[in-house]
Write an enzyme that holds these catalytic residues in place. Structure first.
Site, short mmCIF file in Angstrom:
data_model
loop_
_atom_site.label_atom_id
_atom_site.label_comp_id
_atom_site.label_asym_id
_atom_site.label_seq_id
_atom_site.Cartn_x
_atom_site.Cartn_y
_atom_site.Cartn_z
N ALA A 289 0.82 -1.21 0.00
CA ALA A 289 0.00 0.00 0.00
C ALA A 289 0.86 1.26 0.00
O ALA A 289 1.89 1.33 0.66
CB ALA A 289 -0.91 -0.01 1.21
N PHE A 290 0.40 2.24 -0.77
CA PHE A 290 0.94 3.60 -0.72
C PHE A 290 0.01 4.37 0.22
O PHE A 290 -1.03 4.86 -0.20
CB PHE A 290 0.94 4.26 -2.09
N ASP A 291 0.39 4.43 1.49
CA ASP A 291 -0.54 5.03 2.46
C ASP A 291 -0.80 6.50 2.17
O ASP A 291 -1.86 7.03 2.48
CB ASP A 291 0.00 4.87 3.88
N VAL A 371 -3.48 3.74 10.19
CA VAL A 371 -3.92 3.20 8.91
C VAL A 371 -4.09 1.69 9.11
O VAL A 371 -3.11 0.96 9.17
CB VAL A 371 -2.91 3.48 7.78
N ASN A 373 -3.91 -1.54 10.57
CA ASN A 373 -3.20 -2.14 11.70
C ASN A 373 -2.09 -1.28 12.28
O ASN A 373 -1.68 -1.47 13.41
CB ASN A 373 -2.61 -3.48 11.26
N TYR A 374 -1.56 -0.33 11.48
CA TYR A 374 -0.34 0.37 11.87
C TYR A 374 -0.58 1.80 12.32
O TYR A 374 -1.50 2.46 11.82
CB TYR A 374 0.62 0.45 10.68
N GLU A 375 0.28 2.27 13.21
CA GLU A 375 0.34 3.69 13.54
C GLU A 375 1.66 4.25 13.02
O GLU A 375 2.70 3.60 13.13
CB GLU A 375 0.29 3.90 15.06
N TYR A 376 1.57 5.46 12.48
CA TYR A 376 2.78 6.19 12.10
C TYR A 376 2.74 7.55 12.79
O TYR A 376 1.78 8.29 12.63
CB TYR A 376 2.83 6.42 10.58
N HIS A 424 8.31 -7.26 5.66
CA HIS A 424 7.89 -6.11 4.85
C HIS A 424 8.82 -4.95 5.12
O HIS A 424 9.64 -4.99 6.05
CB HIS A 424 6.44 -5.72 5.21
N ASP A 574 16.89 26.56 -8.03
CA ASP A 574 15.95 26.24 -6.96
C ASP A 574 15.68 24.74 -7.03
O ASP A 574 15.05 24.26 -7.97
CB ASP A 574 14.64 27.04 -7.15
NI NI Z 1 6.43 -3.05 10.04
#
Ligand code: NI
Length: 622
Positions: A289-291, A371, A373-376, A424, A574
């Site tokens: 997945a691209f969160d 997201v 299962n995961y927390e970031y 992963h 730039d």
């Molecule tokens: Ni992981």
């Protein structure tokens, strides 16, 4: 008076939605995929006077379910249409509301109900399903361009138990999210559902390890001031931003160097987060997945809780996001700001016993997303030595799948009998629009090396550094190299320090990894940016996301690979620096049932920017 970079407020988003519906005749067939502030150009911001009204414009991404097309519009909060165009071939990210509908459809589908019954589950409500993009090969008979999600499933054995302990193997619905229809059911294996619970709620774990209270008091209040979205702390000044896609953003970073405000960065963000899974079994291979790009990370921002997520004298900012149906949701306490004691800043004891020591304080701006299962957690730190750090904190629950207990399953860790956590990676890409004392900058690669023994290395221990200026985009895709202690500096070749060297900031890589997915895999092509740790591109306002604007079911090659084909000059221009970093997650047994925080990030440190350590100006503590 709103600053041009202030995030769109809830009221502004409501105005935008209402005007957009009228202007573009939107109805139930249209999904608001994304509503973002259309940030003014750098020139507009630099020339903006604080007493001047600035037209606030939103970039609205609309998915038309009936025609399967993405359109992008620019519309002011007052309803003035600036642009409306179709994006050929694009597929919009999956909005929360679309996921919810897709899961309801799957849950009510007779083939799903029957398959669950065969596994002894009679109540479809006792199933937790998730809506995942198909991040690998789309089954051939379905690959006709429709938007699909697939649904890994877990059994909620008890109402408040950890369902990730009970994955249902080999059963997934594939749902056409626009037709609201299950188009395929994969029901291939009959591996038993693992039954060992994975409790983590306080009421279940019985955790009794306690420490004495630790109180953080700032009797005179914190040392920062908040003026809407503008922050002043110590000698730093910057703005906080929030974007539905990227979440927390930092703008307009300046440092007061002996009375002179000096510009360091225009915009800092984490522009993509992709999680490639390395397990070929049971659909796990699809979990790429691209969160950020496929969902919009900002949508999942937590409302933070004082004393738990953040400790001390906290200042919170609220954020707002537009849902797929055009309703606007306010996220209370979305961004946390506070100061932290950070040990010692510097110290020296002279031969006569005289001691100088300074304590370090740092300013933190953070937000946390959930997201599935995961927390970031995204944490930006500002330090008294003139440095900036980004740290991602990864926690939550590892994804799980089932196999026969003790099975030979080489790409996953068996964490309980029959319960496997696939290998992963978490790969993040920072978009760093640094402006070191101005917009014209260059990027220099610095390596250390030793001459062979001889005149230049008579004792064998001598080494030197070599600096190479990156000239154009095609040669600026670079990898870390510990053998050469390689790092990169962003310099302003037009501004010299007192030693006649260009002023600069160095990018100090932290812990990192390299993608294992093959470059010609579906994921490898779509996330081609991840095969270098550093990229440098010429700044272009709408080159924002390294895997392109629409990674969902994209064929690949969008974003950085596409842009650098132009091979633009990047010397004294730039420029934007893209830093790719992350972790290779080989789950440990101790990552279960909830993974203790893992960290990944980088540091930006002044390198010849100041005339001496700016930490010298910090007063000693009482
Ligand atoms: Ni992981």
């Amino acid at each position: 008076m709103r600053h041009p970079l202030d995030p769109l407020s809830a009221v502004e988003q409501e105005q935008v939605v209402s005007h957009a519906k009228t202007a573009w005749k939107l109805d139930h067939r249209h999904i608001f995929s994304m509503v973002q502030l259309e940030e003014p150009t750098k020139i507009q911001i630099l020339n903006w006077k604080s007493d001047e009204d600035f037209e606030r414009v939103a970039r609205v991404t609309i998915w038309n379910m009936a025609t399967a097309t993405v359109s992008e519009g620019l519309i002011s909060v007052d309803g003035v249409v600036k642009e409306w165009k179709e994006i050929p071939g694009a597929k919009s990210p999956v909005s929360v509301i679309e996921s919810t509908i897709a899961l309801e459809v799957a849950r009510k589908d007779q083939s799903v109900i029957d398959a669950l019954k065969r596994r002894g589950i009679n109540d479809p409500q006792s199933i937790h399903m998730e809506a995942w993009p198909i991040g690998a090969q789309i089954p051939k008979h379905l690959a006709d361009g429709r938007r699909l999600i697939w649904t890994p499933m877990w059994h909620k054995v008890t109402a408040d138990g950890n369902f990730y302990a009970h994955p249902i193997s080999g059963l997934h619905a594939i749902v056409d999210i626009d037709a609201h229809k299950v188009v395929d059911l994969e029901d291939k294996e009959d591996i038993p559902i693992p039954q060992t619970p994975g409790p983590y709620r306080a009421s279940q774990t019985g955790g009794t390890v306690e420490l004495k209270p630790l109180m953080i008091h700032q009797p005179d209040g914190p040392s920062f001031t908040v003026d809407d979205w503008k922050i002043n702390w110590e000698r730093w000044q910057f703005r906080i931003g929030f974007d539905q896609r990227e979440g927390l953003v930092i703008h307009d970073v300046q440092f007061n160097d002996n009375g002179k405000m000096r510009r360091i960065a225009h915009r800092l963000s984490i522009a993509e987060l992709v999680i490639p899974y390395g397990d070929p079994s049971q659909g796990a291979y699809r979990k790429n997945a691209f969160d950020t790009g496929e969902y919009g990370l900002g949508n999942f921002t937590n409302s933070l809780v004082l004393g738990c997520d953040c400790l001390g004298e906290i200042y919170y900012l609220d954020a707002a996001v537009t849902e797929g149906d055009g309703t606007v949701r306010t996220i209370k306490n979305a961004i946390c700001m506070h100061e932290e004691d950070f040990g010692i800043l510097w110290k020296h004891v002279d031969v006569d016993g005289h001691t100088e020591v300074r304590r370090a304080r740092r300013f933190v701006a953070s937000s946390i997303v959930t997201v599935n299962n995961y927390e970031y957690g995204y944490f930006w730190y500002f330090y008294q030595d003139g440095s900036i750090e980004f740290e991602a904190k990864l926690t939550g629950i590892v994804l799980t799948l089932a196999d026969h207990p003790g099975a030979d399953h080489p790409s996953a860790t068996e964490i309980e009998p029959g319960l496997f956590a696939p290998y992963h990676q978490h790969i993040l890409c920072a978009r760093l629009d640094l402006d070191i004392d101005g917009t014209e900058n260059s990027v220099v690669e610095v390596e250390s090396f030793a001459h062979p023994r001889g005149e230049k290395n008579p004792y064998g221990g001598a080494y030197e550094t070599r600096e190479t200026t990156l000239k154009s985009e095609s040669g600026a895709g670079r990898l870390m190299d510990v053998m050469k202690s390689r790092y990169w500096k962003v310099i302003n070749p037009n501004r010299k320090n007192h030693m006649n060297q260009p002023v600069g900031y160095k990018l100090v890589p932290g812990h990192n990894t390299f993608p294992l997915a093959l470059e010609d895999s579906v994921l490898g092509k779509r996330a081609a940016f991840m095969y270098k740790h550093l990229w440098v591109t010429r700044n272009a306002q709408h080159e924002r996301y390294p895997a392109g604007d629409y990674p969902f079911q994209h064929d690949g090659g969008a974003g950085i690979p596409e842009w650098i084909a132009a091979d633009r000059d990047i010397e004294n221009e730039d420029v934007v620096v893209w830093y790719v970093f992350g972790t290779n997650h080989i789950p440990r047994i101790e990552d279960w049932p909830v993974m203790p925080v893992e960290r990944a990030g980088f540091h930006l440190k002044p390198s010849g920017f100041f005339a001496r350590s700016p930490a010298m100006d910090v007063a000693p503590s009482e």
